[in-house]
Scaffold this motif. Structure first.
Motif, PDB file in Angstrom:
ATOM      1  N   TRP A 348     -19.456 -30.678   0.079  1.00  0.00           N
ATOM      2  CA  TRP A 348     -20.781 -30.100   0.322  1.00  0.00           C
ATOM      3  C   TRP A 348     -21.715 -30.402  -0.846  1.00  0.00           C
ATOM      4  CZ3 TRP A 348     -22.834 -28.371   4.679  1.00  0.00           C
ATOM      5  CH2 TRP A 348     -21.964 -28.072   5.733  1.00  0.00           C
ATOM      6  N   THR A 373     -27.393 -25.419   4.555  1.00  0.00           N
ATOM      7  CA  THR A 373     -26.802 -24.118   4.226  1.00  0.00           C
ATOM      8  C   THR A 373     -26.550 -23.306   5.491  1.00  0.00           C
ATOM      9  OG1 THR A 373     -27.956 -24.114   2.090  1.00  0.00           O
ATOM     10  CG2 THR A 373     -27.113 -22.006   2.893  1.00  0.00           C
ATOM     11  N   LEU A 376     -23.521 -24.688   7.112  1.00  0.00           N
ATOM     12  CA  LEU A 376     -22.324 -24.260   6.377  1.00  0.00           C
ATOM     13  C   LEU A 376     -21.943 -22.830   6.744  1.00  0.00           C
ATOM     14  CD1 LEU A 376     -20.174 -24.472   4.159  1.00  0.00           C
ATOM     15  CD2 LEU A 376     -21.948 -23.889   2.488  1.00  0.00           C
ATOM     16  N   SER A 380     -18.515 -21.654   8.685  1.00  0.00           N
ATOM     17  CA  SER A 380     -17.641 -20.627   8.111  1.00  0.00           C
ATOM     18  C   SER A 380     -17.472 -19.457   9.071  1.00  0.00           C
ATOM     19  CB  SER A 380     -18.212 -20.144   6.775  1.00  0.00           C
ATOM     20  OG  SER A 380     -18.325 -21.205   5.853  1.00  0.00           O
TER      21      SER A 380
END
Length: 640
Positions: A348, A373, A376, A380
């Protein structure tokens, strides 16, 4: 053409490496900070935050909680609950054929009236499990179980709380200070319920890294699981997967059971856990991973971020998770190996660097980091729903840290290149509007007056060289190439060894038709190989080449009657000496010219000194003296 493309790619790669290097250092710093453990609490907080936003569980609960609340305490006269009340509670529950009853109340001492009846009830109820506290190294802090219960119907309720005071792990089995193997209350309840479903439990697997429950297994918590860094791994532990348990358990009060105010199917063939849900007893823990608990149902508006969870509710979650994993209703929370986690974080960070290099726009760069972001966080979150805990905080920190640093440096680089471009344009404008215009007039006048061809040819060459300087400097400034312009197409690649560069400068300069070179009869061939022992940066190579060129030029321009020229490169003690010696008359001047100033700057950057002195009986010595060993990193941009 291929060579030109390769050179262009190579020059661009050098620029990219220079811009990306600080971003790479940020990635290394994030990895180091994470390895030290400084991001551990932040990772726990992100894990809790994502867990609390998971969708509500649709899996059927096999557990019902009998919570003794404040109203129940008022009814029975306070805490602790009398033994006779517990006898009445257990008899009522047993009428509805529960699979297992978990008495989550400490009963190491009698609470009259009704102690004898409770002792008889506990001894005769084969489906009843009691509790103890047994894992504290200080014996006085442990609480013994009811004496009438056999050891196979006793489970400990000790928990492992993280450094921030919140609950994320369950202890399933452990050895006591005396070396006895104990099983947790939740595991005892779960394995008895699973036995009624014909799912075997193999206790001998506690010596391995997993607990076998039929075809499923409970992997053991490791010191570096998920966001943990070198955590204590007492006994056999497992992570709570609160993401898969975002729904409340069916709960009855003590009064509800005694008055039989419930549907029989709520009890039949289920696990019934009896425990305290009265705030005054303070059997509570903290968690941020659950959206709602029995306690927060009433006070969630006051403390929405951190929930209080009753001890009985903790045991219910632990037992329910074990059962659901065994019945394949939900995945066990899994983690990656350390190497994959650190590779994920670094990837990343590299993405952040690549985005900034490719986009080359402040607004697009910031927007790309925001989008990356969000992606990401989304990855997650969905990974957590699927049962995987992957690093979020360090990956996000690497992404944004490396990306912003790279964007800042790339922006400065573009400003610098633009400044250089404008400076080169202004310089050329000044040369073109002044010297070149005058030179063009001179050439025209000479052409019209049929002046000697030799002078005309020299002036024409000068005209072409002045114009070619602009093209070279423009390319060098804008591409930041590692080259040194000598004349026309004669350009040195400063990535070459220093000895080869100096030989080329020496040979080129002496080929110039200059007055000082015309009468030289003896040349002492230089040997630059001694410099191979040191590694020089591109800037140092440029300085050495410029010094040699300027020193030779001084002989060609100013020396008179020169018949001998010595160029020497040697070691004297711990120093290198680059010396140019002639036997001409020269021309002394008290004025410090640009060449002398340049030589002093070069000497200072090399950590040495420059000097020009007379040579007996006649002539001039021009030399550069600099140490063999030096911290070359200071003040240099690139190192070969």
């Amino acid at each position: 053409m291929l060579i030109a493309l390769w050179q262009r790619f190579r020059q661009q790669a050098i620029v990219w490496c220079e811009v990306a290097l600080p971003g790479l250092l940020i990635i290394v710093l994030v990895l180091l900070i994470r390895w030290i453990g400084l991001l551990q609490i932040q990772e726990w907080m992100a894990f809790d935050s994502l867990s609390s936003r998971c969708p509500s569980s649709t899996a059927e609960h096999s557990i019902v909680i009998v919570g003794i609340d404040e109203a129940d305490l008022d009814r029975v006269g306070g805490f602790p609950i009398p033994d006779q009340t517990l006898v009445d509670l257990l008899k009522t529950l047993q009428r509805y054929s529960p699979a297992v009853i978990g008495l989550g109340l400490f009963r190491d001492m009698p609470v009259q009236p009704g102690h004898d009846a409770l002792a008889q009830m506990l001894a005769q109820s084969s489906n009843l499990v009691g509790v103890e506290m047994a894992l504290n190294p200080e014996p006085s802090l442990n609480i013994k179980p009811p004496s009438m219960l056999p050891s196979e119907r006793i489970g400990f309720v000790d928990v492992s709380v993280d450094e921030d005071g919140k609950l994320r792990r369950m202890v399933l089995a452990s050895q006591t200070e005396q070396g006895m193997l104990k099983y947790s209350f939740a595991l005892q309840l779960a394995q008895r319920y699973l036995a009624s479903q014909n799912i075997p439990f193999q206790a001998e697997n506690f010596t391995s890294k997993s607990i076998q429950l039929g075809a499923s297994e409970l992997s053991q918590f490791q010191a570096s699981s998920g966001g943990y860094i070198r955590a204590k791994t007492m006994g056999h532990q497992a992570l709570f997967n609160f993401c898969a348990a975002q729904s409340l358990f069916q709960t009855l009060s003590l009064t509800d059971v005694l008055q039989q105010n419930f549907a029989p199917e709520w009890i039949r063939n289920r696990i019934v856990i009896i425990g305290m849900t009265a705030p005054s007893v303070k059997d509570v823990f903290f968690t941020s991973a659950l959206r709602e608990t029995l306690s927060s149902r009433l006070i969630s508006r006051l403390i929405p971020a951190t929930q209080l969870i009753y001890g009985v509710e903790v045991q219910a979650h632990a037992a329910n998770q074990i059962i659901n994993i065994a019945l394949t209703r939900q995945p066990q929370l899994r983690v990656w190996a350390d190497a994959w986690e650190y590779l994920w974080i670094a990837s990343w960070g590299l993405l952040g660097i690549m985005l900034e290099i490719l986009l080359q726009s402040p607004w697009r760069s910031v927007l790309s980091l925001v989008v990356a972001t969000a992606i990401l966080i989304g990855i997650s979150f969905f990974a957590l729903i699927l049962g995987w805990w992957i690093p979020l905080v360090p990956a996000g920190l690497a992404l944004n840290g490396a990306g912003l640093v790279t964007a800042f440096l790339e922006r400065n680089l573009r400003f610098e290149l633009e400044y250089r471009r404008v400076a080169v344009e202004r310089m050329y404008e000044a040369i073109h509007n002044g010297p070149l215009q005058h030179l063009a007039v001179v050439l025209r006048s000479l052409d019209e007056s049929n002046s000697p061809g030799e002078l005309q040819q020299q002036l024409q060459s000068l005209n072409e060289e002045l114009r070619s300087i602009f093209q070279h400097m423009r390319q060098e400034m804008l591409t930041r190439s590692d080259r040194l312009y000598l004349k026309g197409n004669l350009i040195l690649d400063l990535q070459a060894p220093i000895s080869e560069l100096l030989y080329q400068v020496y040979n080129y300069t002496l080929e110039i038709q200059a007055p000082g070179f015309a009468e030289i009869q003896t040349y002492i061939s230089p040997d630059f190989e001694v410099l191979k022992r040191n590694h020089f940066s591109v800037k140092q190579k440029r300085g050495l080449c410029l010094f040699l060129q300027e020193a030779l030029w001084n002989v060609g321009k100013h020396a008179i009657g020169t018949t001998r020229l010595d160029v020497m490169c040697l070691r004297e003690g711990n120093n290198y000496v680059l010396r140019v010696t002639d036997n001409g008359l020269g021309s002394a001047s008290v004025h410090e010219g640009q060449g002398t100033k340049q030589a002093k700057v070069i000497a200072r950057e090399l950590g040495g000194r420059f000097q020009r002195r007379s040579h007996h009986p006649k002539g001039t010595i021009c030399e550069l003296i600099f140490p063999m060993q030096r911290n070359w990193l200071k003040g240099w941009v690139r190192v070969q």
